[in-house]
Write a protein that holds these residues in place. Structure first.
Motif, PDB file in Angstrom:
ATOM      1  N   PHE A 151      53.740  42.447  44.166  1.00  0.00           N
ATOM      2  CA  PHE A 151      55.072  43.043  44.097  1.00  0.00           C
ATOM      3  C   PHE A 151      56.093  41.990  43.672  1.00  0.00           C
ATOM      4  O   PHE A 151      55.987  40.815  44.011  1.00  0.00           O
ATOM      5  CB  PHE A 151      55.488  43.579  45.475  1.00  0.00           C
ATOM      6  N   PHE A 152      57.098  42.449  42.939  1.00  0.00           N
ATOM      7  CA  PHE A 152      58.300  41.667  42.747  1.00  0.00           C
ATOM      8  C   PHE A 152      59.461  42.523  43.257  1.00  0.00           C
ATOM      9  O   PHE A 152      59.746  43.576  42.699  1.00  0.00           O
ATOM     10  CB  PHE A 152      58.541  41.307  41.285  1.00  0.00           C
ATOM     11  N   SER A 153      60.184  42.086  44.333  1.00  0.00           N
ATOM     12  CA  SER A 153      59.704  40.984  45.131  1.00  0.00           C
ATOM     13  C   SER A 153      59.372  41.501  46.524  1.00  0.00           C
ATOM     14  O   SER A 153      58.295  41.277  47.010  1.00  0.00           O
ATOM     15  CB  SER A 153      60.717  39.853  45.169  1.00  0.00           C
ATOM     16  N   ILE A 186      64.322  36.589  48.574  1.00  0.00           N
ATOM     17  CA  ILE A 186      65.565  36.112  47.977  1.00  0.00           C
ATOM     18  C   ILE A 186      66.393  37.315  47.541  1.00  0.00           C
ATOM     19  O   ILE A 186      67.577  37.430  47.849  1.00  0.00           O
ATOM     20  CB  ILE A 186      65.297  35.196  46.773  1.00  0.00           C
ATOM     21  N   LEU A 187      65.764  38.219  46.795  1.00  0.00           N
ATOM     22  CA  LEU A 187      66.362  39.475  46.369  1.00  0.00           C
ATOM     23  C   LEU A 187      65.316  40.572  46.555  1.00  0.00           C
ATOM     24  O   LEU A 187      64.111  40.310  46.522  1.00  0.00           O
ATOM     25  CB  LEU A 187      66.781  39.402  44.901  1.00  0.00           C
ATOM     26  N   PRO A 188      65.736  41.831  46.721  1.00  0.00           N
ATOM     27  CA  PRO A 188      64.771  42.910  46.925  1.00  0.00           C
ATOM     28  C   PRO A 188      63.864  43.157  45.719  1.00  0.00           C
ATOM     29  O   PRO A 188      62.721  43.584  45.873  1.00  0.00           O
ATOM     30  CB  PRO A 188      65.650  44.133  47.191  1.00  0.00           C
ATOM     31  N   GLY A 189      64.388  42.930  44.518  1.00  0.00           N
ATOM     32  CA  GLY A 189      63.638  43.194  43.298  1.00  0.00           C
ATOM     33  C   GLY A 189      64.369  42.566  42.127  1.00  0.00           C
ATOM     34  O   GLY A 189      65.209  41.691  42.302  1.00  0.00           O
ATOM     35  N   THR A 216      64.232  51.867  43.413  1.00  0.00           N
ATOM     36  CA  THR A 216      65.413  51.039  43.228  1.00  0.00           C
ATOM     37  C   THR A 216      66.133  50.846  44.546  1.00  0.00           C
ATOM     38  O   THR A 216      66.390  51.819  45.266  1.00  0.00           O
ATOM     39  CB  THR A 216      66.376  51.668  42.200  1.00  0.00           C
ATOM     40  N   ALA A 217      66.406  49.604  44.879  1.00  0.00           N
ATOM     41  CA  ALA A 217      67.183  49.265  46.074  1.00  0.00           C
ATOM     42  C   ALA A 217      68.613  48.981  45.651  1.00  0.00           C
ATOM     43  O   ALA A 217      68.851  48.351  44.621  1.00  0.00           O
ATOM     44  CB  ALA A 217      66.585  48.037  46.762  1.00  0.00           C
ATOM     45  N   ALA A 218      69.565  49.462  46.453  1.00  0.00           N
ATOM     46  CA  ALA A 218      70.980  49.262  46.141  1.00  0.00           C
ATOM     47  C   ALA A 218      71.596  48.283  47.123  1.00  0.00           C
ATOM     48  O   ALA A 218      71.386  48.381  48.338  1.00  0.00           O
ATOM     49  CB  ALA A 218      71.725  50.588  46.207  1.00  0.00           C
ATOM     50  N   PHE A 265      68.456  46.784  42.328  1.00  0.00           N
ATOM     51  CA  PHE A 265      67.259  45.964  42.137  1.00  0.00           C
ATOM     52  C   PHE A 265      66.046  46.881  42.040  1.00  0.00           C
ATOM     53  O   PHE A 265      65.831  47.728  42.918  1.00  0.00           O
ATOM     54  CB  PHE A 265      67.048  45.011  43.323  1.00  0.00           C
ATOM     55  N   ASP A 266      65.258  46.707  40.998  1.00  0.00           N
ATOM     56  CA  ASP A 266      64.016  47.470  40.859  1.00  0.00           C
ATOM     57  C   ASP A 266      62.882  46.711  41.531  1.00  0.00           C
ATOM     58  O   ASP A 266      62.596  45.558  41.172  1.00  0.00           O
ATOM     59  CB  ASP A 266      63.680  47.685  39.386  1.00  0.00           C
TER      60      ASP A 266
END
Length: 321
Positions: A118-120, A127-130, A153-155, A310-311
C-alpha cells in the motif's frame, strides 16, 4: 550518468531530510520528526530504505515497512507491506530512478513474502495517508505505471476557530441526552482501559495507540471527552493533541454506530473545539476521513473545509498458493 543504489546506512539522515525538503515541498520535515517517525519506529528496517546516488550525491529515496511489532494483539499482518514515502531530486527526473527505487523496494517486499503493498496507509507512523495527486502528479503517475490502483480517497480538513462559538443548541442537546441517562464529560483515569479497548475494537487499533501514547508523552487528560450510554457503556469519544503533541490536530474521534443519530458526535466535537479555542488554538485540523462517512458529513456541517485529498493506493504482488 552512473546511478548506484544501496540500503540506508547510519549517517544518511541529513542528506535524506535535505532532499526530502527539496522535493516534497508541500510536506517538509524536520530532522527531529524524521527521527521520531522513521528511525525510532519499532518497525524500522534499514533494508527497506533504498537510496539512489549519483557518485556521492543523494538523488532519490524510497522507504518500505513490514511489521516486526504488531499494532494490536499478535497480528503482524504478514501479507501486507507499506511504502511510506518516495522522492527523486527534480534535477534527475525522467531518468527511471523512481522506477528503479520502487522495483528494488518490491524485491524487499517479495523477499518477505508480502502479497500486497500500500501507499501509504501505514500505522502508526504514516507521513501522509496516501498520494496527494494535486501536489505530486508525477509521483501519482509513477505509482499507476508501477501497477498501483486507487482503493479510496482520504480527505484532510481544516477549520478556523477564530470565529467559532458554541451553538446554543449544543447545551440543550447535552441536557436532553443527560436526562435520558447519558454521561458526557472529560475522561478520567478509570475510563482509560475501556476507552482504549473501545477505540481498538470498534474503530482502529491505531486510535487506541494514539490515545495511550499521547497520554504517556504528556497530553493532558482534559483534552479527551467521552460519553457513556444509560447502561454505563462507552459509546463515544473525541480528543485533540494526541499526535506528536500537536494541540491543533483533532482526533481520533468516534461514536458507536448503534448510537448515532442522537447528536453525540456533534456534542463531543463541539466540546473539543470550544476547549481548543479556550486554550488559544486558532485552528483545528486532521489528515484522514472519508468525506461521505458519518464523521465526514458532521465535519463539513460544522464548518470544516477539505484542504487536501490523498489517494490510498494498492498493488498486488503475489497470490496465495
Amino acid at each position: 550518468m552512473n546511478i548506484t543504489y544501496r540500503k540506508y546506512q547510519s549517517g544518511d539522515e541529513s542528506q535524506i531530510v535535505k532532499l526530502w525538503n527539496k522535493t516534497l515541498l508541500a510536506d517538509p520535515i524536520s530532522q527531529e520528526r524524521f527521527r521520531h517517525l522513521v528511525l525510532l519506529d519499532a518497525n524500522f528496517n534499514p533494508n527497506g530504505m533504498i537510496l539512489a546516488f549519483d557518485r556521492e550525491k543523494l538523488v532519490g529515496v524510497t522507504y518500505g515497512v513490514i511489521r516486526q511489532l504488531p499494532l494490536y494483539q499478535d497480528d503482524l499482518e504478514p501479507n501486507n507491506g507499506w511504502i511510506s514515502f518516495f522522492f527523486v531530486d527534480s534535477d534527475y527526473e525522467s531518468q527511471g530512478i523512481g522506477q528503479q527505487l520502487l522495483n528494488r523496494l518490491e524485491d524487499f517486499f517479495i523477499k518477505h513474502q508480502r502479497q500486497q503493498i500500500f501507499f501509504s496507509a501505514y500505522a502508526p507512523n504514516y507521513i501522509l495517508p496516501g498520494i496527494d495527486t494535486e501536489q505530486y502528479p508525477k509521483g501519482h503517475k509513477l505509482l499507476i505505471n508501477q501497477g498501483f490502483e486507487k482503493q479510496y480517497t482520504a480527505a484532510a480538513m481544516d477549520y478556523s476557530l477564530l470565529d467559532y462559538n458554541v451553538d446554543s443548541s449544543i447545551d440543550a442537546l447535552i441536557q436532553q441526552r443527560q436526562q435520558e441517562g447519558y454521561v458526557i464529560r472529560r475522561a478520567q483515569d478509570g475510563d482509560l482501559f475501556e476507552l482504549i479497548q473501545f477505540a481498538n475494537e470498534e474503530f482502529n487499533p491505531d486510535w487506541g495507540r494514539a490515545i495511550r501514547e499521547g497520554l504517556i508523552h504528556g497530553m493532558p487528560m482534559n483534552q479527551i471527552f467521552i460519553t457513556r450510554n444509560p447502561d454505563g457503556d462507552m459509546v463515544g469519544f473525541g480528543l485533540y493533541g494526541a499526535y506528536e503533541g500537536m494541540k491543533e490536530r483533532f482526533g481520533p474521534f468516534g461514536v458507536d454506530p448503534n448510537e448515532r443519530g442522537k447528536g453525540l458526535g456533534k456534542i463531543i466535537l463541539n466540546l473539543c473545539l470550544n476547549q481548543m479555542k479556550s486554550e488559544g488554538c486558532h485552528n483545528a485540523w486532521f489528515l484522514w476521513t472519508g468525506e461521505k462517512t458519518a464523521a465526514g458529513y458532521l465535519y463539513l456541517k460544522t464548518g470544516f473545509e477539505v484542504t487536501r485529498r490523498f489517494d490510498v493506493m494498492k498493488k498486488e504482488l503475489q497470490k496465495n498458493d
